[in-house]
Design a protein around this motif. Structure first.
Motif, PDB file in Angstrom:
ATOM      1  N   GLN A   1       0.741  -1.138   0.103  1.00  0.00           N
ATOM      2  CA  GLN A   1      -0.079   0.287  -0.007  1.00  0.00           C
ATOM      3  C   GLN A   1       0.828   1.341  -0.055  1.00  0.00           C
TER       4      GLN A   1
ATOM      5  N   SER B   1       2.060   1.958  -3.523  1.00  0.00           N
ATOM      6  CA  SER B   1       1.177   2.194  -4.593  1.00  0.00           C
ATOM      7  C   SER B   1       0.629   3.576  -4.823  1.00  0.00           C
TER       8      SER B   1
ATOM      9  N   HIS C   1      -2.549   3.848  -5.923  1.00  0.00           N
ATOM     10  CA  HIS C   1      -3.880   3.409  -5.383  1.00  0.00           C
ATOM     11  C   HIS C   1      -3.942   2.454  -4.224  1.00  0.00           C
ATOM     12  N   ARG C   2      -4.550   2.903  -3.355  1.00  0.00           N
ATOM     13  CA  ARG C   2      -4.778   1.810  -2.203  1.00  0.00           C
ATOM     14  C   ARG C   2      -5.994   0.891  -2.775  1.00  0.00           C
ATOM     15  N   GLN C   3      -5.863  -0.301  -2.439  1.00  0.00           N
ATOM     16  CA  GLN C   3      -6.562  -1.434  -2.873  1.00  0.00           C
ATOM     17  C   GLN C   3      -7.323  -1.914  -1.681  1.00  0.00           C
TER      18      GLN C   3
ATOM     19  N   SER D   1     -11.308  -7.044  -6.771  1.00  0.00           N
ATOM     20  CA  SER D   1     -10.380  -6.106  -6.127  1.00  0.00           C
ATOM     21  C   SER D   1     -10.799  -4.601  -6.607  1.00  0.00           C
TER      22      SER D   1
ATOM     23  N   LYS E   1      -9.936  -0.602  -6.738  1.00  0.00           N
ATOM     24  CA  LYS E   1      -8.990   0.826  -6.546  1.00  0.00           C
ATOM     25  C   LYS E   1      -9.487   1.838  -6.057  1.00  0.00           C
ATOM     26  N   GLU E   2      -9.119   2.116  -4.645  1.00  0.00           N
ATOM     27  CA  GLU E   2      -9.509   3.346  -4.289  1.00  0.00           C
ATOM     28  C   GLU E   2      -8.746   4.615  -4.819  1.00  0.00           C
TER      29      GLU E   2
ATOM     30  N   ASN F   1      -7.019   8.079  -5.591  1.00  0.00           N
ATOM     31  CA  ASN F   1      -6.143   8.944  -4.731  1.00  0.00           C
ATOM     32  C   ASN F   1      -6.267  10.386  -4.571  1.00  0.00           C
TER      33      ASN F   1
ATOM     34  N   TRP G   1     -10.050  -3.400 -16.834  1.00  0.00           N
ATOM     35  CA  TRP G   1     -11.046  -3.354 -15.584  1.00  0.00           C
ATOM     36  C   TRP G   1     -12.226  -3.945 -16.117  1.00  0.00           C
TER      37      TRP G   1
END
Length: 207
Positions: free
Chosen positions: A84, A87, A89-91, A108, A110-111, A113, A135
């Motif tokens: 994390q 990265s 993006h937080r996942q 999964s 991707k949060e 940013n 995706w």
């Protein structure tokens, strides 16, 4: 009569309607500590899903989607550690857990940013949609405003998140809103994605 849709289970075909749009109501769970979660009911007010947040579980960055009987359908965790930190993006990762406790990765997410980001990408394992895309599903719009859609990689609308016009006129809290899931699509998966969005935007599952 509505045509029968192709069933596209991700969690279970039990949560896929063959011909009808399913309208679910999401309600913040009352009288619990901060981060307690929410319940999801159908048009007859019958509970379909429950989501436990960190206030209930005692663990930050972890959510559980349960069925009406309280059985776990999805264990959802925010990816931590060095991965994390490195990265962009937080996942978040959603797992199905079998009776032996073995975890099977289902999706999964991707949060974003930035809070200004409008599109959030979701990957399904194994891939269920267009293998040429990076995706499988995408969230477009504003979840905090309860005005967003989930589409698949073919451009089909999977689900819509919104507030009834009557509720908007009455200035009802956005802690009560609806999720419309199109025929053939997995309601449990959609609610798992909604649970992650709820946490990302500091709502009922967040501590």
């Amino acid at each position: 009569m509505s045509a029968t849709a192709i069933i596209k289970p991700i969690v279970s075909k039990l949560y896929c309607s063959a011909s009808q749009v399913v309208v679910l109501t999401v309600r913040k769970r009352p009288h619990v500590v901060n981060g307690g979660g929410f319940v999801v009911t159908d048009c007859s007010q019958k509970i379909i899903f429950k989501v436990d947040g960190c206030g209930t579980l005692g663990i930050k960055g972890e959510l559980i989607l349960r069925d009406a009987d309280g059985e776990s359908l999805l264990l959802i965790r925010r990816k931590g550690g060095m991965f994390q930190a490195l990265s962009i993006h937080r996942q978040w990762k959603g797992y199905m857990v079998d009776y032996e406790g073995t975890e099977k990765l289902v999706f999964s997410l991707k949060e974003p940013n930035s809070c200004l980001a409008k599109n959030i990408k979701v990957n399904v394992v194994p891939k269920k949609c267009n293998i040429n895309m990076d995706w499988d599903f995408e969230v477009r719009g504003s979840f905090p405003d309860k005005a967003c859609v989930i589409i698949d990689s073919a451009g089909n609308t999977v689900a819509k998140v919104g507030v009834k016009k009557e509720a908007q006129l009455m200035m009802v809290s956005k802690d009560l809103y609806q999720v419309e899931v199109q025929p053939g699509f997995d309601q449990a998966f959609v609610c798992g994605v909604v649970a992650v969005l709820d946490n990302i935007y500091d709502e009922s599952t967040h501590c």
